[in-house]
Scaffold this active site. Sequence first.
Site: not given
Length: 318
Positions: A104, A13, A106
Amino acid sequence: MQTRTPGNTQGIDVSRYQGTIDWAKVKASGMTFVFIKATEGRTYTDPNFQQNVAGALAAGMLVGTYHFFRGTSTEIAKAEAAHYANTLQKVGGAKALQLPPVMDYENNPGNLSRAQMNTVAKAFLTELQRLTGIKPMIYTGNSFAGNFDASLGTYDLWIARYSNTRVPEDQPAWKRWTFWQYTDSGKVNGIVGNVDMNEFEGTAAQLRARYAPATTPPNPPPNPPKPTEPTNPPNPTEPPKGGEPMTTEEKAAFDALKAQVERLQARQQMEVPVWAKAAVEAALAYDPKNPLFSIDNGASYDFYRFITVMHRRGLFKK
């Protein structure tokens, strides 16, 4: 959760931090797939997003994207989903890519409770699926994953745990990972410096099969034109010679080609990717007095791919 398995396909990524990437070398190094950062929050777009998507697709990689989530309310979550979906339109939309979009999530910038975190996550995921037509995935860390309740287990998990010996831990929402980001200090040809390394829980063929139905537009029109081929233009490999008077047959061929170019160019626009520059320059130089197109405002990815294929076939040679 399960361990990594020999034969599982490998990927990376990336974001702007990887700088300019030689995607042909990345693919040749054995990388099958890539997740590319698209957006963050309600307004930020990664400056290398379109360039990275175009380069990875041209190299033949399976491409997905991700959005760094910062939402602290359902309203903000939906606004972030809209920003992400709108940015994906710059590369033809989520259905133009082989892998689903990713949330995403996190960290917890708003210091939300677990219940609130699940609420905003669901708001983002639901809105993103409504806007793109594709069910998203969730990326998170091994520890942070414990914040998500079982209702989010219906979403595929891409989890980060940097270890060669410890597997990601079972979580309330997941007992298996779909993708595992196992290091942030990988080395891959074509990228200067470190890059995140990832593994899919199966082979490259299984990866393609898993997401192909999700990224295929429903009810396609009959006999859609291939993006790399003109739609039956007469004599496509024998264009009129630049500067010479056209015969009736040559004009018909030229007009058909020009119409195909205009259809492709009218789609979502982007700047000329590096891999298409030679083809675009050759096409524009073929007959400056009667150019096939203008790219003052950019053009679509399919347009650049089409022009590149025609260039390789010798269409723009005088």
